[in-house]
Scaffold this motif. Structure first.
Motif, PDB file in Angstrom:
ATOM      1  N   PRO A 174       0.822  -1.231   0.000  1.00  0.00           N
ATOM      2  CA  PRO A 174       0.000   0.000   0.000  1.00  0.00           C
ATOM      3  C   PRO A 174       0.850   1.272   0.000  1.00  0.00           C
ATOM      4  N   LEU A 179      -0.833   4.560  -0.963  1.00  0.00           N
ATOM      5  CA  LEU A 179      -2.061   4.371  -0.185  1.00  0.00           C
ATOM      6  C   LEU A 179      -1.766   4.121   1.298  1.00  0.00           C
ATOM      7  N   GLY A 181      -0.313   5.050   5.293  1.00  0.00           N
ATOM      8  CA  GLY A 181      -0.506   6.119   6.269  1.00  0.00           C
ATOM      9  C   GLY A 181      -0.407   5.551   7.661  1.00  0.00           C
ATOM     10  N   ARG A 240       6.867   8.473  -1.790  1.00  0.00           N
ATOM     11  CA  ARG A 240       5.404   8.500  -1.926  1.00  0.00           C
ATOM     12  C   ARG A 240       4.796   9.318  -0.785  1.00  0.00           C
ATOM     13  N   LEU A 243      -0.726   9.660   3.277  1.00  0.00           N
ATOM     14  CA  LEU A 243      -1.859  10.502   3.658  1.00  0.00           C
ATOM     15  C   LEU A 243      -3.049   9.729   4.187  1.00  0.00           C
ATOM     16  N   LEU A 244      -3.102   8.428   3.893  1.00  0.00           N
ATOM     17  CA  LEU A 244      -4.339   7.695   4.192  1.00  0.00           C
ATOM     18  C   LEU A 244      -4.220   6.891   5.476  1.00  0.00           C
ATOM     19  N   PRO A 245      -4.759   7.417   6.591  1.00  0.00           N
ATOM     20  CA  PRO A 245      -4.672   6.647   7.831  1.00  0.00           C
ATOM     21  C   PRO A 245      -5.519   5.381   7.742  1.00  0.00           C
ATOM     22  N   LEU A 246      -5.059   4.338   8.414  1.00  0.00           N
ATOM     23  CA  LEU A 246      -5.835   3.104   8.506  1.00  0.00           C
ATOM     24  C   LEU A 246      -6.656   3.220   9.796  1.00  0.00           C
ATOM     25  N   PRO A 247      -7.995   3.343   9.679  1.00  0.00           N
ATOM     26  CA  PRO A 247      -8.790   3.622  10.884  1.00  0.00           C
ATOM     27  C   PRO A 247      -8.756   2.468  11.890  1.00  0.00           C
TER      28      PRO A 247
END
Ligand code: NDP
Length: 295
Positions: A174, A179, A181, A240, A243-247
């Motif tokens: 990821p 993708l 974070g 890269r 930015l996308l945190p894994l909740p």
């Protein structure tokens, strides 16, 4: 030295075996599967130690296998694969005709209570507050052998980072796709060590007279690293964004709440006795460790 390594076929075991052989030691694995330079756990129970001067145990079912439900059956496998293998090795060592020079067990920093602020050394209390901390206590207790004829050490490891295995192998794709974070809030401490260093600390404990007791297996920079710092550094090493945190709810959904603690919470751990014992880290800081892994 001739070194017997339980679970030596795994991620840490491959690095340790390579390091030990490069330093002129002979390595035999204890494994569930037959192969060259291996004995089985049954053979070890039945016939005792093969000729050897030192032993290590690295055996343990992968706790963070996302394909395994966190139910009682899997919890039992997680415990017995560590505690029973350690008991088997410890019994064989205690019954050996001649004491071994050293016996080293690798456990985990899950011994210490997760906290965003507390900083732990090897002398800090722990081991009695949740499933993982009690597992570490039982695992370390299983390793104890009577007397002081054999030097005994325990390496409490943080998350092991390295090429081709461990937690990072599931994170790389990821992040490579942009993708990646932080996990959950990202504020939780991220205790880490490079695989070359966890192998290095074990090798140091095997070779160095006077090294005994608990050694924290975390890099010196680890106590100042949060999960968000790790995500940012990994993304930067790959060129890269992160930015996308894994909740947290997604992590709990996949791993179950008890196991998700390993990802959503963390401990600040310092390798105080490890450094005092004279170990020099090959990868003391995160950028150099990650450069090696992504290169
Ligand atoms: P691996 O997942 O690579 O497993 C190590 C070995 O354990 C395997 O090669 C296997 O050997 C043996 N094993 C696996 N499942 C079982 C089972 N059910 N019963 C008996 N043996 C089993 O582990 P690592 O190399 O990553 O870690 C080594 C040790 O360090 C483990 O005990 C782990 O808990 C601990 N640790 C690891 C961390 C990490 O981030 N990797 C962090 C903290 C602690 P074989 O197939 O030859 O029998």
């Amino acid at each position: 030295m001739r070194v017997l390594v339980g679970g030596g076929t795994g991620f840490v075991g491959v690095a340790l075996t390579q390091l030990l052989r490069s330093r002129g030691h002979e390595v035999t694995h204890v494994s569930r599967h037959p192969g060259p330079d291996r004995i089985s756990w049954d053979e070890l129970s039945r016939s005792g130690l093969p000729p050897c001067d030192a032993a290590v145990n690295l055996a343990g079912e992968n706790v963070l296998n996302p394909l395994r439900r966190w139910d009682d059956a899997f919890r039992r496998v997680v415990v017995t694969s560590r505690v029973e293998t350690t008991k088997t090795l410890a019994k064989a060592i205690a019954e050996a005709e001649r004491p071994l020079r050293a016996w080293v067990l690798v456990t985990g920093v899950g011994y210490y209570r997760p906290s965003p602020t507390a900083e732990y050394t090897e002398e800090s209390p722990g081991g009695d507050f949740d499933f993982f901390s009690r597992l570490v206590s039982a695992w370390e207790a299983a390793a104890k052998i009577p007397g002081d004829g054999t030097r005994q050490a325990v390496v409490r490891s943080g998350v092991v980072l390295g090429k081709g295995g461990g937690a990072i192998s599931q994170m790389l794709w990821p992040f490579r796709l942009g993708l990646g974070g932080p996990v959950g809030s990202g504020l939780q401490p991220f205790p880490w060590i490079h695989v070359r260093d966890v192998a290095g600390v074990v090798c140091h404990a095997l070779e160095t007279e006077g090294v005994h007791g608990v050694l924290n297996g975390v890099s010196p920079a680890s106590s100042g690293t949060s999960n968000a710092d790790f995500a940012r550094e990994l993304a930067s090493a790959l060129g890269r964004p992160a930015l996308l945190p894994l909740p947290g709810w997604a992590v709990r959904g996949v791993f179950g709440s008890e196991r998700a603690v390993m990802l959503l919470e963390g401990q600040r751990v310092a390798p105080k006795r490890t450094l005092e014992s004279g170990y020099c880290f090959v990868y003391p800081d995160l950028p150099s460790a990650l450069q090696d892994i992504v290169s």
